[in-house]
Design a protein around this motif. Structure first.
Motif, short mmCIF file in Angstrom:
data_model
loop_
_atom_site.label_atom_id
_atom_site.label_comp_id
_atom_site.label_asym_id
_atom_site.label_seq_id
_atom_site.Cartn_x
_atom_site.Cartn_y
_atom_site.Cartn_z
N ARG A 172 -3.13 -1.74 7.33
CA ARG A 172 -3.13 -2.00 5.88
C ARG A 172 -1.72 -1.89 5.31
O ARG A 172 -1.33 -2.69 4.45
CB ARG A 172 -4.07 -1.03 5.17
CG ARG A 172 -5.53 -1.41 5.28
CD ARG A 172 -6.43 -0.33 4.75
NE ARG A 172 -6.13 0.07 3.38
CZ ARG A 172 -6.71 1.09 2.76
NH1 ARG A 172 -7.62 1.81 3.40
NH2 ARG A 172 -6.39 1.38 1.52
N SER A 226 -0.33 -5.34 3.76
CA SER A 226 -0.13 -5.36 2.32
C SER A 226 1.30 -5.74 1.94
O SER A 226 1.54 -6.25 0.84
CB SER A 226 -0.47 -3.99 1.71
OG SER A 226 0.42 -2.98 2.19
N ARG A 227 2.23 -5.52 2.85
CA ARG A 227 3.62 -5.91 2.60
C ARG A 227 3.91 -7.32 3.12
O ARG A 227 4.47 -8.16 2.41
CB ARG A 227 4.57 -4.89 3.25
CG ARG A 227 4.63 -3.58 2.49
CD ARG A 227 5.13 -2.42 3.34
NE ARG A 227 5.29 -1.23 2.52
CZ ARG A 227 4.28 -0.44 2.15
NH1 ARG A 227 3.04 -0.73 2.51
NH2 ARG A 227 4.50 0.62 1.39
N GLU A 242 0.84 -1.20 0.00
CA GLU A 242 0.00 0.00 0.00
C GLU A 242 0.87 1.25 0.00
O GLU A 242 1.94 1.31 0.63
CB GLU A 242 -0.88 -0.02 1.25
CG GLU A 242 -1.84 1.13 1.37
CD GLU A 242 -3.22 0.81 0.80
OE1 GLU A 242 -3.95 1.79 0.53
OE2 GLU A 242 -3.53 -0.37 0.63
#
Length: 302
Positions: free
Chosen positions: A88, A92-93, A74
């Motif tokens: 997030r 997301s990583r 993100e």
């Protein structure tokens, strides 16, 4: 050579995939939106729409691959840093990296090289200290996030798989990214530095950054942690003044730090603070920068 790329529709990914394709490398990209990817890339690039959870099953028939380039994550400056947004940023990583590591661990994957995006956010903020690949981790959310992100690659079982972590600075591009947002006020004649102007900006031209990723999968000498930054970082005052010079616009309308704090919350630190980050690794590798100074980079982009 066959390369598997996650995060291909991001700022770095789009340019990198096109370079790999131009070099006649077989590229397969992973995306949650096939329509978005098809609108961006040529027909000869393989596109797999995936939720990542069932990635191994989707890729089994296309094994083996030579390398993975993991760019998913993100946008860190996308929104105000609420607790939910920070989650997030983390998920997301970490989650996608875990899925990509699982692919590398598949005995039929053929992976020889795993290149992962990372960030200079690993280091402390300082207007005076200089940081390189051997510098210690800073304190706070961003350093902890980067450390967790990089540590996921320790789950790769095969010690013969080469790992490369590219800690990216502020990537400058003429479409997307931080520069596009910063340039808009200058075009309206109300541009100027953010905050006190003394905060460092460790930047890199997108073309040079893409070449670092490219070399990381094609050159066996590229391994371990590499700071993806140009050799001449500047402070915000210099950066802002140079934008004004290139665009022939004034650079006198300073944006007070408290306004950025109101808009971005904790995330304001990514623009009101910074670090002087250097890459001893790229110097040792004799990497040839196209854009070593901020004036030549901005002349080209703007």
């Amino acid at each position: 050579m066959k390369i598997l790329v996650s995060g291909a529709t991001g700022l770095i990914g789009k340019k990198l995939v096109k370079k790999l394709n131009n070099e006649n490398i077989n590229v397969t990209i992973l995306t949650r939106s096939k329509n978005k990817a098809e609108a961006e890339f040529d027909d000869n690039i393989n596109i797999i729409e995936t939720d990542y959870k069932h990635l191994t099953e989707q890729l089994t028939d296309s094994f083996p691959y030579n390398a993975i380039i993991n760019l998913a994550g993100e946008n860190i400056a996308g929104k105000r840093w609420s607790n939910s947004f920070k989650k997030r940023l983390y998920d997301s990583r970490i989650d996608v990296t875990d899925f990509m590591v699982n692919i590398a661990n598949n005995e039929n994957s053929g992976i020889e090289t795993f290149v992962s995006g990372s960030a200079t956010g690993y280091y402390d903020y300082s207007n005076k200290l200089k940081f390189d690949e051997n510098s210690a981790k800073g304190k706070g959310f961003l350093p902890d996030l980067v450390e967790s992100w990089e540590n996921r690659l320790n789950s790769i079982n095969d010690n013969n798989i080469k790992k490369v972590f590219i800690r990216t600075g502020v990537a400058l591009a003429n479409k997307g990214g931080a520069l596009q947002k910063m340039v808009t006020p200058f075009k309206l004649f109300v541009g100027g530095p953010i905050g006190n102007g003394k905060q460092p900006i460790s930047w890199i031209h997108i073309d040079d950054l893409v070449n670092i990723f490219y070399q990381s999968v094609t050159n066996s000498n590229y391994s371990g942690i590499i700071n993806g930054v140009a050799p001449n970082p500047v402070n915000m005052n210099t950066f802002s003044k140079t934008i004004g010079t290139v665009l022939k616009r004034p650079s006198i309308f300073r944006v007070p730090e408290f306004i950025i704090n109101i808009i971005m919350g904790e995330g304001a630190q990514i623009v009101t603070k910074g670090s002087y980050v250097y890459s001893n690794k790229l110097e040792q590798l004799n990497f040839e920068f196209k854009y070593k100074d901020i004036k030549s980079a901005l002349d080209h982009l703007l």
